[in-house]
Design an enzyme around this catalytic site. Structure first.
Site, PDB file in Angstrom:
ATOM      1  N   SER A  49       0.836  -1.196   0.000  1.00  0.00           N
ATOM      2  CA  SER A  49       0.000   0.000   0.000  1.00  0.00           C
ATOM      3  C   SER A  49       0.870   1.245   0.000  1.00  0.00           C
ATOM      4  O   SER A  49       2.061   1.200   0.348  1.00  0.00           O
ATOM      5  CB  SER A  49      -0.911   0.020   1.231  1.00  0.00           C
ATOM      6  OG  SER A  49      -0.153   0.247   2.409  1.00  0.00           O
ATOM      7  N   LYS A  92       0.774  -1.418  15.312  1.00  0.00           N
ATOM      8  CA  LYS A  92      -0.563  -1.854  15.733  1.00  0.00           C
ATOM      9  C   LYS A  92      -1.033  -3.098  14.999  1.00  0.00           C
ATOM     10  O   LYS A  92      -1.995  -3.740  15.428  1.00  0.00           O
ATOM     11  CB  LYS A  92      -1.571  -0.718  15.559  1.00  0.00           C
ATOM     12  CG  LYS A  92      -1.869  -0.305  14.140  1.00  0.00           C
ATOM     13  CD  LYS A  92      -2.837   0.870  14.096  1.00  0.00           C
ATOM     14  CE  LYS A  92      -3.149   1.326  12.685  1.00  0.00           C
ATOM     15  NZ  LYS A  92      -3.810   0.304  11.874  1.00  0.00           N
ATOM     16  N   ASP A  93      -0.361  -3.469  13.905  1.00  0.00           N
ATOM     17  CA  ASP A  93      -0.719  -4.680  13.170  1.00  0.00           C
ATOM     18  C   ASP A  93      -0.009  -5.919  13.678  1.00  0.00           C
ATOM     19  O   ASP A  93      -0.279  -7.031  13.224  1.00  0.00           O
ATOM     20  CB  ASP A  93      -0.383  -4.520  11.673  1.00  0.00           C
ATOM     21  CG  ASP A  93      -1.267  -3.511  10.979  1.00  0.00           C
ATOM     22  OD1 ASP A  93      -2.390  -3.262  11.464  1.00  0.00           O
ATOM     23  OD2 ASP A  93      -0.833  -2.971   9.935  1.00  0.00           O
ATOM     24  N   THR A 119     -15.969   1.810   9.171  1.00  0.00           N
ATOM     25  CA  THR A 119     -14.699   1.448   9.792  1.00  0.00           C
ATOM     26  C   THR A 119     -14.573  -0.066   9.810  1.00  0.00           C
ATOM     27  O   THR A 119     -15.583  -0.773   9.873  1.00  0.00           O
ATOM     28  CB  THR A 119     -14.566   1.996  11.226  1.00  0.00           C
ATOM     29  OG1 THR A 119     -13.287   1.621  11.754  1.00  0.00           O
ATOM     30  CG2 THR A 119     -15.649   1.456  12.140  1.00  0.00           C
ATOM     31  N   LEU A 145     -12.776  -2.771  15.250  1.00  0.00           N
ATOM     32  CA  LEU A 145     -13.714  -2.972  16.350  1.00  0.00           C
ATOM     33  C   LEU A 145     -13.526  -1.916  17.432  1.00  0.00           C
ATOM     34  O   LEU A 145     -14.483  -1.513  18.092  1.00  0.00           O
ATOM     35  CB  LEU A 145     -13.537  -4.362  16.951  1.00  0.00           C
ATOM     36  CG  LEU A 145     -14.295  -5.510  16.291  1.00  0.00           C
ATOM     37  CD1 LEU A 145     -13.992  -6.818  17.018  1.00  0.00           C
ATOM     38  CD2 LEU A 145     -15.792  -5.255  16.293  1.00  0.00           C
ATOM     39  N   ARG A 146     -12.281  -1.485  17.643  1.00  0.00           N
ATOM     40  CA  ARG A 146     -12.032  -0.427  18.632  1.00  0.00           C
ATOM     41  C   ARG A 146     -12.763   0.844  18.241  1.00  0.00           C
ATOM     42  O   ARG A 146     -13.467   1.455  19.063  1.00  0.00           O
ATOM     43  CB  ARG A 146     -10.521  -0.165  18.750  1.00  0.00           C
ATOM     44  CG  ARG A 146     -10.172   1.046  19.634  1.00  0.00           C
ATOM     45  CD  ARG A 146      -8.694   1.402  19.524  1.00  0.00           C
ATOM     46  NE  ARG A 146      -8.321   1.769  18.169  1.00  0.00           N
ATOM     47  CZ  ARG A 146      -8.381   3.007  17.669  1.00  0.00           C
ATOM     48  NH1 ARG A 146      -8.822   4.002  18.417  1.00  0.00           N
ATOM     49  NH2 ARG A 146      -8.001   3.253  16.431  1.00  0.00           N
ATOM     50  N   ARG A 147     -12.584   1.269  16.994  1.00  0.00           N
ATOM     51  CA  ARG A 147     -13.259   2.492  16.554  1.00  0.00           C
ATOM     52  C   ARG A 147     -14.771   2.325  16.597  1.00  0.00           C
ATOM     53  O   ARG A 147     -15.498   3.246  16.977  1.00  0.00           O
ATOM     54  CB  ARG A 147     -12.780   2.876  15.152  1.00  0.00           C
ATOM     55  CG  ARG A 147     -11.346   3.399  15.134  1.00  0.00           C
ATOM     56  CD  ARG A 147     -10.867   3.725  13.745  1.00  0.00           C
ATOM     57  NE  ARG A 147      -9.490   4.230  13.748  1.00  0.00           N
ATOM     58  CZ  ARG A 147      -8.565   3.879  12.889  1.00  0.00           C
ATOM     59  NH1 ARG A 147      -8.848   3.017  11.913  1.00  0.00           N
ATOM     60  NH2 ARG A 147      -7.350   4.381  12.968  1.00  0.00           N
ATOM     61  N   ARG A 184     -13.294  -1.610   4.582  1.00  0.00           N
ATOM     62  CA  ARG A 184     -11.956  -2.168   4.416  1.00  0.00           C
ATOM     63  C   ARG A 184     -11.225  -1.461   3.282  1.00  0.00           C
ATOM     64  O   ARG A 184     -11.818  -0.797   2.452  1.00  0.00           O
ATOM     65  CB  ARG A 184     -12.039  -3.668   4.101  1.00  0.00           C
ATOM     66  CG  ARG A 184     -12.436  -4.569   5.269  1.00  0.00           C
ATOM     67  CD  ARG A 184     -11.378  -4.658   6.336  1.00  0.00           C
ATOM     68  NE  ARG A 184     -10.051  -4.907   5.780  1.00  0.00           N
ATOM     69  CZ  ARG A 184      -9.623  -6.078   5.348  1.00  0.00           C
ATOM     70  NH1 ARG A 184     -10.396  -7.137   5.416  1.00  0.00           N
ATOM     71  NH2 ARG A 184      -8.393  -6.212   4.876  1.00  0.00           N
ATOM     72  N   VAL A 220      -5.861   3.568   2.694  1.00  0.00           N
ATOM     73  CA  VAL A 220      -6.361   4.929   2.934  1.00  0.00           C
ATOM     74  C   VAL A 220      -7.075   5.477   1.711  1.00  0.00           C
ATOM     75  O   VAL A 220      -8.200   6.008   1.808  1.00  0.00           O
ATOM     76  CB  VAL A 220      -5.191   5.861   3.339  1.00  0.00           C
ATOM     77  CG1 VAL A 220      -5.648   7.319   3.370  1.00  0.00           C
ATOM     78  CG2 VAL A 220      -4.621   5.456   4.695  1.00  0.00           C
ATOM     79  N   ARG A 254     -10.500   3.839   1.127  1.00  0.00           N
ATOM     80  CA  ARG A 254     -11.527   4.263   2.088  1.00  0.00           C
ATOM     81  C   ARG A 254     -12.026   5.678   1.778  1.00  0.00           C
ATOM     82  O   ARG A 254     -13.222   5.960   1.874  1.00  0.00           O
ATOM     83  CB  ARG A 254     -10.965   4.195   3.514  1.00  0.00           C
ATOM     84  CG  ARG A 254     -10.619   2.781   3.942  1.00  0.00           C
ATOM     85  CD  ARG A 254     -10.221   2.707   5.389  1.00  0.00           C
ATOM     86  NE  ARG A 254      -9.382   1.546   5.654  1.00  0.00           N
ATOM     87  CZ  ARG A 254      -9.053   1.115   6.859  1.00  0.00           C
ATOM     88  NH1 ARG A 254      -9.484   1.750   7.928  1.00  0.00           N
ATOM     89  NH2 ARG A 254      -8.278   0.063   7.013  1.00  0.00           N
ATOM     90  N   CYS A 305      -7.549  -8.533  16.670  1.00  0.00           N
ATOM     91  CA  CYS A 305      -8.560  -7.734  15.973  1.00  0.00           C
ATOM     92  C   CYS A 305      -9.979  -8.110  16.391  1.00  0.00           C
ATOM     93  O   CYS A 305     -10.929  -7.465  15.991  1.00  0.00           O
ATOM     94  CB  CYS A 305      -8.405  -7.908  14.456  1.00  0.00           C
ATOM     95  SG  CYS A 305      -7.005  -7.022  13.774  1.00  0.00           S
TER      96      CYS A 305
END
Length: 309
Positions: A13, A85-86, A129, A132-134, A151, A154, A157, A244
């Protein structure tokens, strides 16, 4: 003087390539090496290919690292660049996180199609989004909203937003900054009310344990304060067996040799939350995170996790 080309593995990406290029630039500066001393190797991951369902249903965080780690293990690449974070909390045998670059902005950014803030979205509006956190944090603030799966990278989306798939979305401000796209953010979320993902904003480098060529090379660009913060956050995540499939947020802040941590767990609907804090010296970062994880697990009780996992 390094003679063999160093192969840097990354996802393909635009953001992943920007992170790999930043890592290469730091290595070049630290060791006085030319750009041709490094080769960026793009590796397609399962997480990139699976776009029809949330990661929580497809296998979790390891989907963005598995194929890259396989290339690292078999020697096709020399080091891997990831978004922290991944990263799963348990790494394959023989691999380690050998460095963290200085952390970027940890906050989330709201991007609205026709409004400038989360609170101004119309009643019942769609918010896209894949996190799950968001989702949980949004529903805690705006339980009326319709959270839909969003999904893609950037650019994908943002295109979906323009096409009207949703009226708003949330992205990591760090990613937007690295892409030179911070201007698309219409609201910057307060990390006290909308805490980030563990590891958000930090680039990490993964390499083979004991690699005498790569180890010293990446050690030269390691940012100590970020390293302590991420050790704490990852210990908290490990204590909760986080993935996740788990709405977990948290942030460790480092000032000198002092560390302060705050963590949060939520149900996916945002209705039930539990918070925890911890502080101490940076050398105790792993203990602070682990103890916070154990304490919040006890505080929430087994029913909290069993009810939705």
């Amino acid at each position: 003087m390094q003679t063999d080309v160093v192969k840097i593995g990354t996802r393909g990406s635009a953001l992943a390539l920007a992170q790999a290029a930043e890592t290469r630039a730091r290595l070049m500066a630290a060791h006085g090496l030319p750009e041709e001393a490094f080769e960026i190797v793009v590796i397609s991951t399962s997480g990139d290919r699976i776009q029809d369902r949330p990661l929580s249903q497809a296998g979790g965080k390891g989907l963005f690292t598995k194929e890259i780690e396989e290339a690292l293990i078999d020697g096709r690449i020399d080091l891997a660049v990831h978004s922290s974070k991944d990263m799963p909390t348990v790494l394959p045998d023989g691999l380690e996180i050998s460095a963290f670059l200085e952390r970027e902005d940890v906050r989330d950014a709201f991007i609205g199609r026709s409004v400038t803030s989360l609170k101004h979205l119309p009643q019942g509006a769609k918010l896209g989004t894949s996190s799950l956190r968001r989702q949980a944090l949004v529903l805690r603030l705006r339980p009326d909203l319709d959270v839909c799966m969003f999904r893609g990278n950037v650019q994908t989306r943002l295109r979906k937003l323009e096409e009207g798939v949703a009226e708003g979305t949330l992205l990591a401000l760090a990613g937007l900054k690295r892409l030179g796209m911070a201007h698309v953010a219409s609201e910057i979320m307060d990390p006290e009310r909308f805490p980030p993902a563990l590891g958000q904003g930090a680039i990490c480098i993964e390499s083979r344990i004991g690699d005498q060529r790569i180890g010293p090379m990446v050690a030269a660009i390691h940012h100590a304060a970020t390293g302590f913060a991420l050790i704490c956050e990852r210990a908290f995540l490990a204590a909760l067996d986080g993935s996740c499939r788990t709405p977990i947020a948290g942030l460790a802040r480092v000032e000198g040799d002092a560390l302060r941590f705050s963590g949060l767990i939520l149900t996916p609907d945002g209705r039930e939350t539990h918070e925890i804090g911890g502080e101490g010296r940076t050398v105790d970062a792993a203990r602070i995170g682990a103890e916070a994880g154990a304490a919040i697990r006890q505080k929430a009780g087994a029913r909290f996790f069993d009810s939705w996992t």
